[in-house]
Design an enzyme around this catalytic site. Structure first.
Site, short mmCIF file in Angstrom:
data_model
loop_
_atom_site.label_atom_id
_atom_site.label_comp_id
_atom_site.label_asym_id
_atom_site.label_seq_id
_atom_site.Cartn_x
_atom_site.Cartn_y
_atom_site.Cartn_z
N LYS A 184 4.07 52.07 -12.10
CA LYS A 184 3.67 50.70 -11.80
C LYS A 184 3.48 50.52 -10.31
O LYS A 184 3.96 51.33 -9.50
CB LYS A 184 4.71 49.70 -12.32
CG LYS A 184 6.08 49.80 -11.63
CD LYS A 184 7.07 48.83 -12.26
CE LYS A 184 8.43 48.87 -11.59
NZ LYS A 184 8.44 48.35 -10.21
N CYS B 253 12.47 44.69 -7.11
CA CYS B 253 12.03 45.01 -8.47
C CYS B 253 13.05 44.59 -9.53
O CYS B 253 12.67 44.10 -10.60
CB CYS B 253 11.74 46.51 -8.57
SG CYS B 253 10.42 47.04 -7.46
N ASP C 70 13.03 52.20 -11.32
CA ASP C 70 12.56 52.84 -10.08
C ASP C 70 13.61 53.70 -9.36
O ASP C 70 13.70 53.69 -8.12
CB ASP C 70 12.04 51.77 -9.11
CG ASP C 70 10.99 50.87 -9.73
OD1 ASP C 70 10.51 51.18 -10.83
OD2 ASP C 70 10.65 49.84 -9.11
#
Length: 200
Positions: free
Chosen positions: A79, A112, A19
């Protein structure tokens, strides 16, 4: 049970980039430095022909991976789940059945990245969290995430340590290609107290 020592071999190691997106640029602590180190890891992984898996959290709202990381030759998995181990990523990992170790970098460390560690550990991967390539909006969240990940068995390490661990020998045929990424020390990303030189 014997303790894992975390020995790395490039032929059975994958790089995960979590990310590293444009919209996070104003808010992530030491983001330019984290991007710099992630770029070193990416370039080295490509030189060593390692699988690279990239995720983006809700890219419609948070934008693409930062331009400094050229991930155009790799699959990028969108996602909404915090963990990177969504079904498509799990399927991609299964295609590389010889993968035993994961080198993990990205953001945010306490969200994450940490949840990815938990899922990978449950699947019995050796997980190496590159601390100078992971961050959060808060240093408190960042540092306690590192502590939590270490407690569950992940290996906390640095980018240079990882790259030398993958090479193992100056006679490695790709040594020169990887060496260029560590000729200059990784930038400071706030992991040490500036006055005492001790971990924050």
């Amino acid at each position: 049970m014997a303790r894992r020592i975390g020995k790395l071999l490039s032929k059975n190691t994958a790089l995960f980039i979590c990310d590293m997106q444009e919209k996070f640029r104003p808010t992530i602590m030491f983001y330019p430095q984290i991007i710099n180190v992630a770029s070193r890891l990416l370039g080295s992984a490509q030189a060593l022909e390692m699988p690279v898996i990239v995720t983006e959290q809700y890219p419609k709202g948070l934008g693409p991976t930062v331009s400094e990381l050229d991930v155009s030759q790799h699959k990028v998995f969108p996602k909404t789940c915090f963990s990177m181990i969504v079904p498509d990523v799990a399927s991609e990992l299964e295609k590389h059945g010889d993968i035993k170790s994961i080198v993990l970098c990205g953001i945010e460390a306490h969200a994450c990245v940490q949840q990815t560690v938990f899922d990978l550990m449950e699947k019995n991967y050796d997980v190496h969290v590159v601390v100078d390539a992971c961050s959060s909006r808060s240093m408190v969240d960042r540092m306690f995430a590192f502590q939590r990940m270490k407690e569950v068995g992940a290996h906390l390490t640095t980018s240079e340590s990882i790259l030398l661990g993958l090479l193992k020998d100056a006679a490695h045929p790709k040594f020169k290609q990887v060496q260029k990424f560590i000729m200059e020390s990784a930038p400071d990303s706030g992991l040490l107290d500036s006055h005492s030189g001790t971990p924050v």
